[in-house]
Design an enzyme around this catalytic site. Structure first.
Site, PDB file in Angstrom:
ATOM      1  CG  ASP A 145      -2.157   0.915   0.955  1.00  0.00           C
ATOM      2  OD1 ASP A 145      -2.098   1.772   0.049  1.00  0.00           O
ATOM      3  OD2 ASP A 145      -3.157   0.801   1.696  1.00  0.00           O
TER       4      ASP A 145
HETATM    5  C1  BGC Z   1      -5.029   3.328   0.036  1.00  0.00           C
HETATM    6  C2  BGC Z   1      -5.143   2.366  -1.118  1.00  0.00           C
HETATM    7  C3  BGC Z   1      -4.926   3.092  -2.421  1.00  0.00           C
HETATM    8  C4  BGC Z   1      -3.587   3.811  -2.378  1.00  0.00           C
HETATM    9  C5  BGC Z   1      -3.279   4.583  -3.638  1.00  0.00           C
HETATM   10  C6  BGC Z   1      -3.763   4.150  -0.032  1.00  0.00           C
HETATM   11  O1  BGC Z   1      -3.772   5.157   0.929  1.00  0.00           O
HETATM   12  O2  BGC Z   1      -5.092   2.616   1.257  1.00  0.00           O
HETATM   13  O3  BGC Z   1      -6.403   1.747  -1.114  1.00  0.00           O
HETATM   14  O4  BGC Z   1      -4.984   2.191  -3.488  1.00  0.00           O
HETATM   15  O5  BGC Z   1      -3.582   4.710  -1.293  1.00  0.00           O
HETATM   16  O6  BGC Z   1      -4.085   5.687  -3.740  1.00  0.00           O
END
Ligand code: BGC
Length: 862
Positions: free
Chosen positions: A273
């Site tokens: 993530d």
């Molecule tokens: C989120 C993800 C997301 C990523 C990119 C993160 O903060 O938890 O779900 O895909 O950011 O935006």
């Protein structure tokens, strides 16, 4: 016909101990030091994909391999995440893009109903069709990797901010949602991402909370839907921000190496993530394959990243074995080739948008943060096709009719005077895209907030569609859009044939706070004075119909009991066709077929587990999932708590009877555990191609002019630092066991994507009939629950469902299968699924408490 656990046999067999090193299979290294399994290939298209991937990776230099594993940096390239490229071979960067209900940060895309609505359809075919349509939209924008669907959060706590992006707190229903969505998306040539792996159940402290969980709960609840995603061939899995049993998710040998890559036989790649990577070596050995968004890294690092050049350096100095980086690259490319093959190897479209310019802008920087290369970056490619029709169909069919007084309030029969009350029925001032990431709460709620949503091409507000419909009937409409002006609301409602009150409750991702709600909801009441509004209207109009747009359950006991509230509909987060869909349902053009994918409790405490909003140790917060397998309906049953509306509940405009239950052991015999996997060990780890370990071969070419602040894979050093690290490899007895690339034991529960293939063998065939007793056609949603026996199992667990159209007066025969997995429990000691010898039961119901048929399961001949 509720049964209690007292009526089943009594053996308590399951330990709830935390896994310790002693639980590792014989001969295997301790779980916390399990080497990262290397991609094997295998069934479901992986063999062919790996053949191509190995050929490709064998041609790469070390820095080229590293370039595939590391993002170029936050907002540096055009997508939300971009890997490095291999220019020498004409391989462009992989483009990774949110979100879970739309392609985020672009235009001419659709906004689909949320995952929670998909669960409410209880329809495999609608889940598949939404996956296909979303996949086509991502593909049309030139995206390689879509960042969804979501099985974490599963929905442990009802106020969890991102539950709506996932499907349901029931792992079986979520597992079906994952399987169908992944299959649908990948059929279009886009890699899907199963996220957030794992136990990312709340937004408060999501970045550092340390979750303690036992092995059985992990398997029977949280890992279950990820197994379905892996079985569907998902290309990537996103590890989450939190820690699990002491280690960060993105460097957790137990969850990534042992469970995901060995037991579930995951052949794709693990991406972090955004910012969930915390180390260079630990994450590489702990099972991470791709660092996103790539930049960051330890303070003072010359690389500006945990990977990039730092990974190259760690391979050259021997801390990370070359096979591990080769495996990262092979996994990434195998997913790429596998998904390309599914879609017929059609040419890969160019990236034709930029996440970083406003959607109506065309020209902007290709490298946004460097403000470099100003070009046409957004070509406004229209990817919507005819998806609006599908969105309307799903939104209508996912609407749950919770209450319909005397079965006759709805459908509406051409009322002459209609009151439409509440801001949630209206357009937002400034339009549906007034706030980026949907971060303001105004107008009708059609999706939650955070990285999940995208820009709306349009949003049909309920009032717009209802007024159009009313005009066709020459009806009078009175509106009261202000939730705080209760006098105006009552005035509008007085004397109306029907008062439609719209109310909502929002939630989302923790980087946004709305009205004091930091991602997670602060409570389960309606937002914006919604409860007071409903009560005010119901006090003056005895035909008050409540429509709810909420991210999950709200406290509804007062409305359920209120004489004047004649109908309640939950429309969830329906997406761009909201108004048309609710009008279809209210007027009976579409019979509601939604069923609640969660419990509606009278109190937040009825759910057992709650959000941890504060911690005595905010720098190192920890949480123990002591409720184990008892969440949502499993907990209500366990605690003998009555819900206002139960899981699986949903009315329609007719009534179905279920009859003639038959239960047959399939093939007449089974086995307590699936046969051992056909291969008991893997090959040893492999390297692809030759690593040139000279410094020059791993440095940027002299003529290369980089774009600052891009993350690059090359070595950087000062003359003084050079001799210290080169070839300082730890060898012999000092080697970290995770660097051991000799053949690995295949776990007994493993052997193929999704786990041991024998888990998916059918062991019982269940048959029954559904009769439509009413005068209109409708869709029944029969639900199959299994009681696995003993005191340590929930009263019942969902193990089958179907959406079955049955014409008025007709009878339809339905068949459902139970697999070995469906009737097994996880045995921590054996590290395997086992069918216990406890007496088991099967139930067919209209909801988890409205059971129509039941039978004991005849013993399998084991
Ligand atoms: C989120 C993800 C997301 C990523 C990119 C993160 O903060 O938890 O779900 O895909 O950011 O935006």
């Amino acid at each position: 016909m509720p049964l209690t656990t007292a009526f089943v046999a009594t053996l308590a067999i399951f330990g709830t101990a935390i896994l310790t090193n002693a639980d590792a299979p014989a001969g295997a290294p301790p779980l916390s030091l399990f080497p990262s399994p290397w991609g094997q290939g295998g069934d479901y298209g992986w063999d062919a994909a790996y053949a191509q991937a190995r050929a490709f990776v064998s041609n790469l230099t070390l820095v080229e391999k590293v370039n595939l594993t590391t993002g170029t940096g936050w907002e540096f390239d055009r997508c939300i995440g971009n890997t490095g490229s291999v220019p020498r071979l004409g391989f462009r960067s992989l483009c990774l893009q949110d979100g879970t209900v739309a392609v985020r940060y672009t235009d001419k895309n659709s906004v689909f109903p949320a995952g929670i609505n998909m669960a409410a359809t209880f329809s495999r075919s609608l889940m598949r069709r939404r996956g296909e349509a979303m996949g086509a939209e991502f593909r049309g924008k030139g995206i390689d990797i879509a960042l969804g669907p979501v099985a974490g959060p599963l929905g442990r706590v009802p106020a969890g901010g991102r539950n709506w992006e996932g499907f349901s707190p029931d792992p079986y229903l979520t597992g079906v949602g994952m399987f169908e969505t992944v299959t649908g998306m990948q059929s279009q040539g886009v890699m899907a991402t199963a996220k957030h792996y794992i136990l990312n159940e709340q937004e408060h402290y999501r970045n550092n909370v340390d979750v303690t969980i036992d092995d059985r709960t992990m398997h029977e609840l949280y890992l279950w839907p990820f197994a379905d995603a892996v079985r569907a061939g998902v290309g990537s899995v996103m590890c989450s921000y939190n820690k699990i049993n002491g280690n960060y998710s993105c460097e957790n040998s137990w969850t990534l190496n042992y469970l995901l890559k060995n037991e579930l036989n995951f052949q794709g790649f693990v991406m972090s993530d955004w910012g969930a990577q915390h180390s260079t070596v630990e994450s590489a050995l702990g099972g991470l394959d791709m660092a996103m968004p790539g930049d960051g890294g330890p303070r003072g690092s010359i690389y500006g990243a945990y990977w990039g050049g730092a990974l190259t350096e760690s391979v050259l100095n021997g801390t990370i074995p070359a096979w591990r980086v080769d495996d990262m690259a092979a996994r990434i490319m195998a997913s790429y080739y596998k998904v390309a093959a599914i879609s017929g190897n059609k040419p890969r479209p160019d990236i034709n948008f930029s996440a970083w310019v406003p959607p109506n802008v065309t020209v902007g920087p290709v490298y946004y943060r460097a403000n470099a290369s100003i070009e046409e970056v957004n070509l406004h490619v229209d990817v919507q096709a005819d998806h609006g029709a599908l969105i309307r169909e799903i939104a209508a069919k996912s609407t749950v009719l919770l209450k319909n007084k005397q079965d006759k309030t709805l459908p509406l029969r051409k009322p002459a005077r209609i009151a439409i009350v509440g801001d949630d029925a209206q357009d937002a001032p400034g339009g549906p895209n007034a706030c980026v990431d949907n971060k303001c709460y105004k107008g009708t709620l059609a999706t939650g907030y955070g990285s999940g949503p995208g820009n709306f091409p349009y949003l049909v507000a309920p009032a717009t569609a209802l007024k159009k419909r009313a005009a066709a009937d020459n009806a009078t409409v009175v509106e009261a859009p202000n939730n705080w002006d209760l006098d105006a609301a009552q005035k509008a409602a007085e004397g109306a044939d029907v008062a439609l009150v719209f109310a909502s409750a929002d939630a989302g991702e923790g980087y946004i706070t709305i009205d004091g709600n930091t991602g997670d909801r602060n409570n389960l009441t309606l937002w914006g004075n919604g409860d007071a509004l409903i009560k005010a209207v119901a006090s003056v109009n005895n035909n008050t119909v409540v429509v709810l747009h909420t991210v999950g359950p709200v406290i509804l006991d007062y409305a359920a009991a209120h004489e004047n509230i004649t109908a309640i509909l939950w429309a969830g987060l329906p997406g761009q066709e909201s108004g048309n869909a609710i009008t279809d349902v209210l007027y009976g053009d579409v019979a509601p077929q939604g069923r609640s994918p969660f419990m509606w409790g009278a109190n937040i405490s009825d759910y057992g587990a709650e959000i941890m909003y504060t911690s005595p140790t905010p720098q190192a917060p920890s949480q123990n999932f002591t409720e184990g397998i008892y969440i949502d309906y499993r907990y209500f049953q366990h605690a003998h708590t009555k819900a206002v509306y139960p899981f699986g509940h949903g009315l329609t405009y007719t009534r179905f009877d279920f009859e003639n239950l038959t239960v047959h052991p399939f093939h007449g015999e089974g086995a307590a555990t699936a046969a051992a996997p056909s291969k008991t060990t893997t090959r040893p780890a492999q390297t692809y191609g030759v690593v040139n370990s000279s410094i020059e071969a791993n440095e940027a070419p002299a003529a290369f002019k980089g774009i600052k602040p891009f993350v690059y894979p090359w070595l950087l050093h000062t003359n003084s630092s050079l001799p210290k690290w080169l070839n300082s490899s730890t060898t012999g007895d000092n080697r970290d066991p995770r660097t051991n690339g000799s053949a690995q034991a295949v776990l007994p529960a493993g052997g193929a994507p999704g786990g041991n293939p024998g888990l998916y063998d059918t062991v019982y065939a269940i048959g029954f009939d559904i009769r439509n007793r009413g005068t209109v056609n409708g869709t029944a949603v029969p639900q199959l629950y299994v009681q696995l026996g003993g005191h340590d199992n929930p009263w019942g667990v969902l193990r089958g469902f179907d959406d079955v159209a049955v014409a008025a007066g007709e009878r339809v025969h339905v068949e459902m299968n139970l697999t070995r997995r469906d009737i097994s429990n996880w045995d921590t000691e054996k590290q395997n699924w086992v069918i216990t010898d406890l007496q088991k039961y099967v139930f067919i119901g209209r909801s988890v408490v409205d059971i129509a048929l039941n039978s004991s399961l005849p013993a399998l001949k084991l």
